[in-house]
Design an enzyme around this catalytic site. Structure first.
Site, PDB file in Angstrom:
ATOM      1  N   HIS A  65      -4.544  -4.626  -2.061  1.00  0.00           N
ATOM      2  CA  HIS A  65      -4.923  -4.332  -0.677  1.00  0.00           C
ATOM      3  C   HIS A  65      -5.251  -2.864  -0.444  1.00  0.00           C
ATOM      4  O   HIS A  65      -5.133  -2.363   0.670  1.00  0.00           O
ATOM      5  CB  HIS A  65      -3.830  -4.820   0.284  1.00  0.00           C
ATOM      6  CG  HIS A  65      -3.811  -6.311   0.417  1.00  0.00           C
ATOM      7  ND1 HIS A  65      -2.797  -7.024   1.015  1.00  0.00           N
ATOM      8  CD2 HIS A  65      -4.715  -7.249   0.009  1.00  0.00           C
ATOM      9  CE1 HIS A  65      -3.074  -8.319   0.969  1.00  0.00           C
ATOM     10  NE2 HIS A  65      -4.223  -8.483   0.367  1.00  0.00           N
TER      11      HIS A  65
ATOM     12  N   CYS B 215     -20.455   8.936   6.908  1.00  0.00           N
ATOM     13  CA  CYS B 215     -21.143   9.487   5.730  1.00  0.00           C
ATOM     14  C   CYS B 215     -20.443   9.132   4.419  1.00  0.00           C
ATOM     15  O   CYS B 215     -20.880   9.556   3.353  1.00  0.00           O
ATOM     16  CB  CYS B 215     -21.296  11.003   5.847  1.00  0.00           C
ATOM     17  SG  CYS B 215     -19.768  11.911   5.547  1.00  0.00           S
TER      18      CYS B 215
ATOM     19  N   CYS C 269     -14.986   8.435   5.369  1.00  0.00           N
ATOM     20  CA  CYS C 269     -15.685   8.585   6.647  1.00  0.00           C
ATOM     21  C   CYS C 269     -16.535   7.342   6.942  1.00  0.00           C
ATOM     22  O   CYS C 269     -17.299   6.896   6.088  1.00  0.00           O
ATOM     23  CB  CYS C 269     -16.575   9.827   6.617  1.00  0.00           C
ATOM     24  SG  CYS C 269     -17.580  10.000   8.100  1.00  0.00           S
TER      25      CYS C 269
ATOM     26  N   LEU D  36      16.540 -10.471  -2.091  1.00  0.00           N
ATOM     27  CA  LEU D  36      16.045  -9.604  -3.172  1.00  0.00           C
ATOM     28  C   LEU D  36      17.116  -8.653  -3.686  1.00  0.00           C
ATOM     29  O   LEU D  36      17.247  -8.442  -4.883  1.00  0.00           O
ATOM     30  CB  LEU D  36      14.847  -8.786  -2.667  1.00  0.00           C
ATOM     31  CG  LEU D  36      13.512  -9.521  -2.647  1.00  0.00           C
ATOM     32  CD1 LEU D  36      12.509  -8.822  -1.733  1.00  0.00           C
ATOM     33  CD2 LEU D  36      12.941  -9.614  -4.057  1.00  0.00           C
TER      34      LEU D  36
ATOM     35  N   ILE E 265       0.838  -1.203   0.000  1.00  0.00           N
ATOM     36  CA  ILE E 265       0.000   0.000   0.000  1.00  0.00           C
ATOM     37  C   ILE E 265       0.867   1.244   0.000  1.00  0.00           C
ATOM     38  O   ILE E 265       0.403   2.326   0.331  1.00  0.00           O
ATOM     39  CB  ILE E 265      -0.906  -0.017   1.253  1.00  0.00           C
ATOM     40  CG1 ILE E 265      -0.051  -0.263   2.501  1.00  0.00           C
ATOM     41  CG2 ILE E 265      -1.984  -1.082   1.137  1.00  0.00           C
ATOM     42  CD1 ILE E 265      -0.700   0.147   3.774  1.00  0.00           C
TER      43      ILE E 265
HETATM   44  P1  OAD Z   1       4.990 -10.377   5.080  1.00  0.00           P
HETATM   45  O1  OAD Z   1       5.610  -9.468   6.081  1.00  0.00           O
HETATM   46  O2  OAD Z   1       4.070 -11.410   5.557  1.00  0.00           O
HETATM   47  O3  OAD Z   1       6.139 -11.087   4.226  1.00  0.00           O
HETATM   48  C1  OAD Z   1       7.239 -10.356   3.747  1.00  0.00           C
HETATM   49  C2  OAD Z   1       8.322 -11.359   3.439  1.00  0.00           C
HETATM   50  O4  OAD Z   1       9.402 -10.665   2.824  1.00  0.00           O
HETATM   51  C3  OAD Z   1       8.881 -12.067   4.664  1.00  0.00           C
HETATM   52  O5  OAD Z   1       8.707 -13.471   4.506  1.00  0.00           O
HETATM   53  C4  OAD Z   1      10.366 -11.674   4.697  1.00  0.00           C
HETATM   54  O6  OAD Z   1      11.202 -12.765   5.052  1.00  0.00           O
HETATM   55  C5  OAD Z   1      10.618 -11.270   3.256  1.00  0.00           C
HETATM   56  N1  OAD Z   1      11.672 -10.263   3.079  1.00  0.00           N
HETATM   57  C6  OAD Z   1      11.828  -9.069   3.718  1.00  0.00           C
HETATM   58  N2  OAD Z   1      12.899  -8.403   3.245  1.00  0.00           N
HETATM   59  C7  OAD Z   1      13.471  -9.196   2.280  1.00  0.00           C
HETATM   60  C8  OAD Z   1      14.615  -9.089   1.427  1.00  0.00           C
HETATM   61  N3  OAD Z   1      15.405  -8.004   1.443  1.00  0.00           N
HETATM   62  N4  OAD Z   1      14.899 -10.126   0.577  1.00  0.00           N
HETATM   63  C9  OAD Z   1      14.094 -11.218   0.554  1.00  0.00           C
HETATM   64  N5  OAD Z   1      13.001 -11.385   1.326  1.00  0.00           N
HETATM   65  C10 OAD Z   1      12.679 -10.380   2.184  1.00  0.00           C
HETATM   66  O7  OAD Z   1       4.300  -9.418   3.997  1.00  0.00           O
HETATM   67  P2  OAD Z   1       3.202  -9.798   2.906  1.00  0.00           P
HETATM   68  O8  OAD Z   1       3.344 -11.197   2.430  1.00  0.00           O
HETATM   69  O9  OAD Z   1       3.229  -8.696   1.903  1.00  0.00           O
HETATM   70  O10 OAD Z   1      -2.189  -6.707   4.554  1.00  0.00           O
HETATM   71  O11 OAD Z   1       1.883  -9.690   3.770  1.00  0.00           O
HETATM   72  C11 OAD Z   1       0.628  -9.829   3.164  1.00  0.00           C
HETATM   73  C12 OAD Z   1      -0.383  -8.917   3.828  1.00  0.00           C
HETATM   74  O12 OAD Z   1      -0.398  -9.137   5.237  1.00  0.00           O
HETATM   75  C13 OAD Z   1      -0.056  -7.443   3.707  1.00  0.00           C
HETATM   76  O13 OAD Z   1      -0.479  -6.874   2.475  1.00  0.00           O
HETATM   77  C14 OAD Z   1      -0.792  -6.827   4.863  1.00  0.00           C
HETATM   78  C15 OAD Z   1      -0.568  -7.869   5.924  1.00  0.00           C
HETATM   79  O14 OAD Z   1      -1.582  -8.030   6.850  1.00  0.00           O
HETATM   80  C16 OAD Z   1      -2.778  -5.498   4.677  1.00  0.00           C
HETATM   81  O15 OAD Z   1      -2.225  -4.533   5.151  1.00  0.00           O
HETATM   82  C17 OAD Z   1      -4.165  -5.431   4.170  1.00  0.00           C
END
Ligand code: OAD
Length: 246
Positions: free
Chosen positions: A119, A130, A127, A234, A103
């Protein structure tokens, strides 16, 4: 062992590649992920922070915690990963663009043109009473102080257009994302723990339709066994891609 050469070969032979990104692609921009080693969920309770009914009964919990996370996003800059993905799209190597769970708007800031935000976005706040809309900038004075921004029209509580647990994903974006996933012959799955549904079904849709997936993630994911290539860092992978395609 997966090699960068295997990855560049796959990218060059694909016709309809896309990327699917999670919070891990933005840790390199200084934004904490959720479930990683230093993730936000070490400090905040996801069931209170991003849950619709919890927000309705106690919006102060969200705003007091989001001030250093959501309401500093305008200061963040795209990382190497965002920039290389945008360049790959421009060169025709990623014709289907990026589907993101993030996001933070950094794919668009980096120049990616096709970005599907599954997401939602904090660019708009709405709001609870409203339904009036306000921009991120207009709620920033209160939100950046951890205070609850109020609707200018009726005084109700403003909620960001981020998809909270208990809310549906945006209909159009979800349909487009699954269509892209189904038609992609290659999906780069980048920086996601792949545990949040329905977003984590995106790579499964690619697999079910005969496409290949490549996973780059530091920690294991439930789909690792289905990836044709698997990397963990990454920065390392995208430095190599930048050199190759640069
Ligand atoms: P997560 O935090 O669950 O996963 C991010 C992943 O990125 C982790 O497994 C880390 O190990 C990996 N990671 C971080 N830095 C890295 C790097 N430099 N190289 C390789 N890997 C790396 O995040 P999401 O899967 O995006 O929802 O989470 C999904 C959703 O859960 C999000 O969109 C959010 C959350 O609740 C909402 O906000 C609606």
């Amino acid at each position: 062992m997966s090699s960068i050469q295997d990855l560049t070969d796959l990218l060059e032979s694909s016709r309809n590649a896309a990327a699917f990104t999670g919070a891990g692609v933005s840790t390199l921009s200084g934004i904490r992920d959720f479930r990683g080693d230093s993730g936000i969920y070490q400090d905040v309770d996801p069931r209170r922070m991003f849950d619709l009914s919890a927000f309705i009964s106690d919006p102060g919990y969200y705003y007091s915690r989001a001030k250093d996370f959501i309401y500093t996003l305008h200061e963040k800059q795209p990382s190497l990963v965002h920039r290389v993905l945008a360049q790959m799209e421009q060169r025709g190597l990623l014709p289907q663009g990026v589907i993101t769970q993030n996001i933070d708007l950094l794919h668009a800031k980096a120049g990616s043109r096709r970005v599907v935000e599954l997401h939602g976005t904090p660019s708009v706040h709405r709001c609870l009473d409203c339904d009036a809309e306000q921009s991120y900038e207009s709620v920033l004075p209160e939100a950046s102080q951890g205070e609850i921004p109020r609707c200018r029209a009726c005084g109700g509580v403003m909620k960001p257009d981020i998809v909270f647990f208990g809310e549906m994903l945006p209909e159009d974006e979800t349909a487009i994302a699954f269509r892209i996933a189904a038609s992609a012959d290659l999906l780069l799955v980048l920086g996601s723990s792949l545990v949040v549904q329905p977003a984590s079904s995106i790579p499964i849709t690619t697999l079910d339709n005969g496409g290949k997936i490549v996973i780059v993630n530091r920690t294991p994911t439930p789909l690792d066994d289905y990836a044709v290539l698997r990397f963990s860092d990454l920065q390392q992978v995208f430095e190599a891609l930048a050199q190759y395609f640069g």
